[in-house]
Motif scaffolding. Structure first.
Motif, PDB file in Angstrom:
ATOM      1  N   ASP A   6       9.720  39.490 -74.627  1.00 49.47           N
ATOM      2  CA  ASP A   6      10.469  38.254 -74.830  1.00 49.47           C
ATOM      3  C   ASP A   6      10.208  37.259 -73.721  1.00 49.47           C
ATOM      4  O   ASP A   6      10.848  37.273 -72.675  1.00 49.47           O
ATOM      5  CB  ASP A   6      11.973  38.551 -74.933  1.00 49.47           C
ATOM      6  CG  ASP A   6      12.313  39.252 -76.222  1.00 49.47           C
ATOM      7  OD1 ASP A   6      11.625  39.008 -77.216  1.00 49.47           O
ATOM      8  OD2 ASP A   6      13.262  40.050 -76.227  1.00 49.47           O
ATOM      9  N   THR A   7       9.257  36.412 -73.957  1.00 47.95           N
ATOM     10  CA  THR A   7       8.960  35.292 -73.078  1.00 47.95           C
ATOM     11  C   THR A   7       8.459  34.166 -73.956  1.00 47.95           C
ATOM     12  O   THR A   7       8.038  34.389 -75.089  1.00 47.95           O
ATOM     13  CB  THR A   7       7.924  35.677 -72.005  1.00 47.95           C
ATOM     14  OG1 THR A   7       7.845  34.646 -71.048  1.00 47.95           O
ATOM     15  CG2 THR A   7       6.571  35.949 -72.597  1.00 47.95           C
ATOM     16  N   ILE A   8       8.518  32.967 -73.465  1.00 48.64           N
ATOM     17  CA  ILE A   8       8.098  31.821 -74.255  1.00 48.64           C
ATOM     18  C   ILE A   8       6.708  31.396 -73.814  1.00 48.64           C
ATOM     19  O   ILE A   8       6.486  31.096 -72.649  1.00 48.64           O
ATOM     20  CB  ILE A   8       9.082  30.645 -74.087  1.00 48.64           C
ATOM     21  CG1 ILE A   8      10.466  31.050 -74.576  1.00 48.64           C
ATOM     22  CG2 ILE A   8       8.578  29.420 -74.849  1.00 48.64           C
ATOM     23  CD1 ILE A   8      11.535  30.020 -74.305  1.00 48.64           C
ATOM     24  N   ALA A   9       5.778  31.388 -74.735  1.00 48.78           N
ATOM     25  CA  ALA A   9       4.433  30.891 -74.484  1.00 48.78           C
ATOM     26  C   ALA A   9       4.199  29.694 -75.405  1.00 48.78           C
ATOM     27  O   ALA A   9       4.880  29.523 -76.412  1.00 48.78           O
ATOM     28  CB  ALA A   9       3.396  31.978 -74.735  1.00 48.78           C
ATOM     29  N   GLU A  10       3.252  28.880 -75.032  1.00 50.19           N
ATOM     30  CA  GLU A  10       2.934  27.685 -75.808  1.00 50.19           C
ATOM     31  C   GLU A  10       1.894  27.958 -76.884  1.00 50.19           C
ATOM     32  O   GLU A  10       1.878  27.330 -77.929  1.00 50.19           O
ATOM     33  CB  GLU A  10       2.415  26.620 -74.839  1.00 50.19           C
ATOM     34  CG  GLU A  10       1.926  25.353 -75.480  1.00 50.19           C
ATOM     35  CD  GLU A  10       1.405  24.400 -74.419  1.00 50.19           C
ATOM     36  OE1 GLU A  10       0.183  24.163 -74.404  1.00 50.19           O
ATOM     37  OE2 GLU A  10       2.203  23.903 -73.625  1.00 50.19           O
TER      38      GLU A  10
ATOM     39  N   ARG B 278       9.390  30.661 -80.187  1.00 51.53           N
ATOM     40  CA  ARG B 278      10.587  31.480 -80.002  1.00 51.53           C
ATOM     41  C   ARG B 278      11.719  30.633 -79.437  1.00 51.53           C
ATOM     42  O   ARG B 278      11.488  29.654 -78.750  1.00 51.53           O
ATOM     43  CB  ARG B 278      10.286  32.637 -79.054  1.00 51.53           C
ATOM     44  CG  ARG B 278       9.174  33.538 -79.539  1.00 51.53           C
ATOM     45  CD  ARG B 278       8.775  34.556 -78.493  1.00 51.53           C
ATOM     46  NE  ARG B 278       9.822  35.519 -78.255  1.00 51.53           N
ATOM     47  CZ  ARG B 278      10.034  36.614 -78.974  1.00 51.53           C
ATOM     48  NH1 ARG B 278       9.269  36.865 -80.011  1.00 51.53           N
ATOM     49  NH2 ARG B 278      10.996  37.446 -78.675  1.00 51.53           N
ATOM     50  N   PHE B 279      12.914  31.072 -79.722  1.00 48.46           N
ATOM     51  CA  PHE B 279      14.116  30.473 -79.145  1.00 48.46           C
ATOM     52  C   PHE B 279      14.169  28.964 -79.403  1.00 48.46           C
ATOM     53  O   PHE B 279      14.530  28.180 -78.530  1.00 48.46           O
ATOM     54  CB  PHE B 279      14.207  30.765 -77.642  1.00 48.46           C
ATOM     55  CG  PHE B 279      13.975  32.210 -77.293  1.00 48.46           C
ATOM     56  CD1 PHE B 279      14.846  33.197 -77.748  1.00 48.46           C
ATOM     57  CD2 PHE B 279      12.894  32.588 -76.524  1.00 48.46           C
ATOM     58  CE1 PHE B 279      14.631  34.529 -77.430  1.00 48.46           C
ATOM     59  CE2 PHE B 279      12.672  33.927 -76.203  1.00 48.46           C
ATOM     60  CZ  PHE B 279      13.549  34.891 -76.660  1.00 48.46           C
ATOM     61  N   GLY B 280      13.745  28.544 -80.596  1.00 47.62           N
ATOM     62  CA  GLY B 280      13.812  27.141 -80.970  1.00 47.62           C
ATOM     63  C   GLY B 280      12.668  26.275 -80.481  1.00 47.62           C
ATOM     64  O   GLY B 280      12.667  25.077 -80.717  1.00 47.62           O
ATOM     65  N   THR B 281      11.691  26.864 -79.802  1.00 47.76           N
ATOM     66  CA  THR B 281      10.545  26.082 -79.327  1.00 47.76           C
ATOM     67  C   THR B 281       9.459  26.044 -80.400  1.00 47.76           C
ATOM     68  O   THR B 281       9.485  26.825 -81.347  1.00 47.76           O
ATOM     69  CB  THR B 281       9.952  26.670 -78.036  1.00 47.76           C
ATOM     70  OG1 THR B 281       9.405  27.966 -78.329  1.00 47.76           O
ATOM     71  CG2 THR B 281      11.003  26.770 -76.944  1.00 47.76           C
ATOM     72  N   GLN B 282       8.505  25.167 -80.221  1.00 46.25           N
ATOM     73  CA  GLN B 282       7.350  25.088 -81.110  1.00 46.25           C
ATOM     74  C   GLN B 282       6.172  25.760 -80.410  1.00 46.25           C
ATOM     75  O   GLN B 282       6.101  25.762 -79.191  1.00 46.25           O
ATOM     76  CB  GLN B 282       6.993  23.634 -81.418  1.00 46.25           C
ATOM     77  CG  GLN B 282       8.077  22.897 -82.165  1.00 46.25           C
ATOM     78  CD  GLN B 282       8.212  23.337 -83.616  1.00 46.25           C
ATOM     79  OE1 GLN B 282       8.111  24.508 -83.960  1.00 46.25           O
ATOM     80  NE2 GLN B 282       8.452  22.408 -84.474  1.00 46.25           N
ATOM     81  N   GLY B 283       5.252  26.270 -81.196  1.00 47.49           N
ATOM     82  CA  GLY B 283       4.067  26.888 -80.627  1.00 47.49           C
ATOM     83  C   GLY B 283       2.909  26.826 -81.588  1.00 47.49           C
ATOM     84  O   GLY B 283       3.085  26.555 -82.780  1.00 47.49           O
TER      85      GLY B 283
END
Length: 170
Positions: free
Chosen positions: A104-108, A131-136
């Motif tokens: 669980d980490t946010i990557a682009e 993840r968590f509402g971000t775009q990727g």
């Protein structure tokens, strides 16, 4: 709660494909991608451990903070790499499917250097972004021999796949 595989959400991800002729073409595409964007963190997924060192050297030569993770690394080293990636000291993490789940980490960006042999692994890899509402974004480097496999995966999960020039022009 069990969600049928065919209904897996990919709403926070934009999927791209780049047709390449060979392994050299894949490395050249990595250079092009990293010239275009290098603001956030990136996962590069490979199917085979023996490719990881070669890709790591190539990315390092671009002046990018890079590391790798696979099953042949000692647990202490794995823990250190995970800590450095989470602390944003590592920008690019090259790995096998060992990190496709439960990280669980946010990557682009996720780059599938190799298309996974199992469709389910594609969804887990892609799940490292958006993840968590971000775009990727998920970029797939496609050899001629991968086209049918990738087409089957995209069809199974109803993934709208854009051409690489759309990524490079954004």
């Amino acid at each position: 709660i069990t969600v049928p595989q065919e209904r897996v959400a990919t709403n926070n991800q934009t999927h791209y494909m780049a047709n390449v002729e060979n392994e050299d073409g894949k490395l050249e595409m990595l250079r092009t991608i990293f010239k275009k964007t290098m603001t956030g963190q990136v996962f590069i997924f490979c199917n085979r451990i023996h490719k990881i060192d070669m890709i790591e050297r190539a990315v390092s030569e671009m002046g990018i903070a890079v590391s790798s993770m696979h099953s042949q690394k000692e647990q202490d080293e794995r823990n250190r790499i995970v800590e450095e990636f989470r602390a944003n000291r590592i920008k690019v993490l090259i790995t096998t499917d060992v990190l496709a789940r439960g990280f669980d980490t946010i990557a682009e960006l996720v780059i599938n250097y190799d298309i996974p042999m199992e469709a389910e692994n594609y969804i887990h890899r892609a799940g490292r972004v958006g993840r968590f509402g971000t775009q990727g974004s998920v970029i797939n480097l496609i050899l001629n021999s991968d086209k049918q496999l990738f087409s089957n995966i995209a069809s199974k999960y109803s993934i709208n796949v854009l051409r690489m020039n759309q990524f490079l022009s954004k």
